[in-house]
Design a protein around this motif. Structure first.
Motif, short mmCIF file in Angstrom:
data_model
loop_
_atom_site.label_atom_id
_atom_site.label_comp_id
_atom_site.label_asym_id
_atom_site.label_seq_id
_atom_site.Cartn_x
_atom_site.Cartn_y
_atom_site.Cartn_z
N TRP A 7 0.83 -1.21 0.00
CA TRP A 7 0.00 0.00 0.00
C TRP A 7 0.86 1.26 0.00
O TRP A 7 0.60 2.22 -0.73
CB TRP A 7 -0.93 0.01 1.22
CG TRP A 7 -2.03 -1.01 1.10
CD1 TRP A 7 -2.08 -2.21 1.74
CD2 TRP A 7 -3.17 -0.92 0.27
NE1 TRP A 7 -3.20 -2.89 1.37
CE2 TRP A 7 -3.91 -2.11 0.45
CE3 TRP A 7 -3.67 0.03 -0.61
CZ2 TRP A 7 -5.11 -2.37 -0.20
CZ3 TRP A 7 -4.87 -0.23 -1.24
CH2 TRP A 7 -5.56 -1.41 -1.04
N ILE A 8 1.87 1.27 0.83
CA ILE A 8 2.77 2.42 0.89
C ILE A 8 3.49 2.58 -0.44
O ILE A 8 3.64 3.69 -0.96
CB ILE A 8 3.76 2.26 2.07
CG1 ILE A 8 2.99 2.32 3.40
CG2 ILE A 8 4.83 3.35 2.02
CD1 ILE A 8 3.82 2.02 4.62
N SER A 9 3.95 1.48 -1.03
CA SER A 9 4.63 1.53 -2.33
C SER A 9 3.69 2.10 -3.40
O SER A 9 4.11 2.90 -4.25
CB SER A 9 5.10 0.14 -2.76
OG SER A 9 5.97 -0.41 -1.82
N GLY A 10 2.44 1.68 -3.36
CA GLY A 10 1.46 2.18 -4.33
C GLY A 10 1.23 3.68 -4.17
O GLY A 10 1.15 4.42 -5.16
N LEU A 11 1.13 4.17 -2.93
CA LEU A 11 0.94 5.60 -2.69
C LEU A 11 2.15 6.41 -3.16
O LEU A 11 2.01 7.48 -3.75
CB LEU A 11 0.67 5.86 -1.20
CG LEU A 11 -0.71 5.45 -0.69
CD1 LEU A 11 -0.78 5.63 0.83
CD2 LEU A 11 -1.79 6.26 -1.36
N VAL A 12 3.35 5.89 -2.90
CA VAL A 12 4.56 6.57 -3.35
C VAL A 12 4.59 6.63 -4.88
O VAL A 12 4.96 7.64 -5.47
CB VAL A 12 5.82 5.89 -2.77
CG1 VAL A 12 7.09 6.42 -3.42
CG2 VAL A 12 5.88 6.07 -1.27
N LEU A 13 4.19 5.54 -5.54
CA LEU A 13 4.16 5.50 -6.99
C LEU A 13 3.17 6.52 -7.54
O LEU A 13 3.48 7.27 -8.47
CB LEU A 13 3.80 4.09 -7.49
CG LEU A 13 3.67 3.93 -9.00
CD1 LEU A 13 5.01 4.19 -9.66
CD2 LEU A 13 3.14 2.56 -9.35
N ALA A 15 2.06 9.27 -6.05
CA ALA A 15 2.59 10.61 -5.77
C ALA A 15 3.67 10.97 -6.77
O ALA A 15 3.75 12.10 -7.25
CB ALA A 15 3.12 10.67 -4.34
N GLY A 16 4.52 10.01 -7.12
CA GLY A 16 5.58 10.25 -8.10
C GLY A 16 5.01 10.57 -9.48
O GLY A 16 5.50 11.46 -10.18
N ILE A 17 3.96 9.84 -9.89
CA ILE A 17 3.32 10.08 -11.19
C ILE A 17 2.68 11.48 -11.21
O ILE A 17 2.84 12.22 -12.17
CB ILE A 17 2.29 8.98 -11.51
CG1 ILE A 17 3.01 7.65 -11.76
CG2 ILE A 17 1.44 9.37 -12.71
CD1 ILE A 17 2.08 6.46 -11.87
N VAL A 18 1.99 11.85 -10.15
CA VAL A 18 1.36 13.17 -10.06
C VAL A 18 2.43 14.27 -10.11
O VAL A 18 2.29 15.25 -10.85
CB VAL A 18 0.50 13.29 -8.78
CG1 VAL A 18 0.07 14.73 -8.54
CG2 VAL A 18 -0.72 12.37 -8.87
N ALA A 19 3.52 14.08 -9.38
CA ALA A 19 4.59 15.08 -9.39
C ALA A 19 5.20 15.20 -10.78
O ALA A 19 5.47 16.31 -11.26
CB ALA A 19 5.67 14.70 -8.37
N PHE A 20 5.42 14.07 -11.47
CA PHE A 20 5.96 14.10 -12.83
C PHE A 20 5.03 14.86 -13.77
O PHE A 20 5.47 15.69 -14.55
CB PHE A 20 6.18 12.67 -13.34
CG PHE A 20 6.51 12.62 -14.81
CD1 PHE A 20 7.79 12.93 -15.24
CD2 PHE A 20 5.55 12.29 -15.75
CE1 PHE A 20 8.10 12.91 -16.59
CE2 PHE A 20 5.85 12.26 -17.10
CZ PHE A 20 7.14 12.57 -17.52
N LEU A 21 3.71 14.58 -13.70
CA LEU A 21 2.75 15.25 -14.58
C LEU A 21 2.72 16.76 -14.32
O LEU A 21 2.64 17.55 -15.26
CB LEU A 21 1.36 14.64 -14.41
CG LEU A 21 1.20 13.20 -14.92
CD1 LEU A 21 -0.17 12.65 -14.54
CD2 LEU A 21 1.40 13.13 -16.41
N ILE A 22 2.78 17.17 -13.07
CA ILE A 22 2.77 18.60 -12.74
C ILE A 22 4.01 19.28 -13.29
O ILE A 22 3.94 20.35 -13.90
CB ILE A 22 2.65 18.81 -11.21
CG1 ILE A 22 1.25 18.41 -10.73
CG2 ILE A 22 2.95 20.26 -10.83
CD1 ILE A 22 1.09 18.40 -9.23
#
Length: 172
Positions: A7-13, A15-22
């Motif tokens: 679950w934590i790995s999924g949330l980090v993934l 968050a990383g995708i959202v940060a990349f898109l921004i």
């Protein structure tokens, strides 16, 4: 703890995708073409030079107040009114007294004219209409603008003016 790891790995993934898109797409608004470009000089319009107020402009302003504003001689007032004040009225309509000029009916005392600006063919004054000492009424402030049409100065604007209040304590 091991059960929470996916679950934590999924949330980090996520968050990383959202940060990349921004970061990648960032601001999608169109650029402002009116903003000055770096390296190019900004064009500044020259300031219109002030000129002394012509005596005839002051006289026209005073006569306008005594005639149109006080509704005492509308025939003479018509001759002093520019197109902005006439507001499309005919002379016949003007002479009825139902005109686009805010009236002031008190007995006039001193009428100071403060020059707001004076440029070629245009003058604006701030006018304080004060009642004659010993008569009823209160002072009112107006802005009056005159334009030169050919060789004649005419009143083109007459509006009430309420100056902003002055604070007793500027730190408030």
């Amino acid at each position: 703890m091991l059960r929470l790891f996916p679950w934590i790995s999924g949330l980090v993934l996520v968050a990383g995708i959202v940060a990349f898109l921004i970061v990648f797409f960032g601001n999608t608004a169109k650029s402002d073409e009116s903003a000055p470009l770096l390296g190019k000089p900004t064009v500044v319009k020259p300031v219109t030079k002030s000129v002394p107020v012509p005596r005839t402009a002051r006289v026209v302003a005073g006569r306008f107040i005594l005639t149109a504003v006080q509704r005492k001689n509308l025939v003479q007032a018509w001759k002093l009114a520019g197109p902005g004040v006439r507001a499309g009225q005919t002379r016949k309509q003007w002479l009825t007294g139902n005109i686009a000029v805010v009236p002031w009916f008190g007995q006039l005392g001193q009428v100071p004219l403060a020059v707001d600006y004076s440029i070629r063919n245009e003058v604006e004054f701030t006018v304080v209409l004060q009642p004659k000492p010993g008569t009823k009424g209160h002072p009112d402030t107006f802005k009056i603008m005159l334009h030169k049409f050919g060789k004649r100065w005419l009143v083109n604007s007459w509006v009430p003016f309420e100056p902003p209040p002055i604070k007793a304590n500027p730190n408030d």
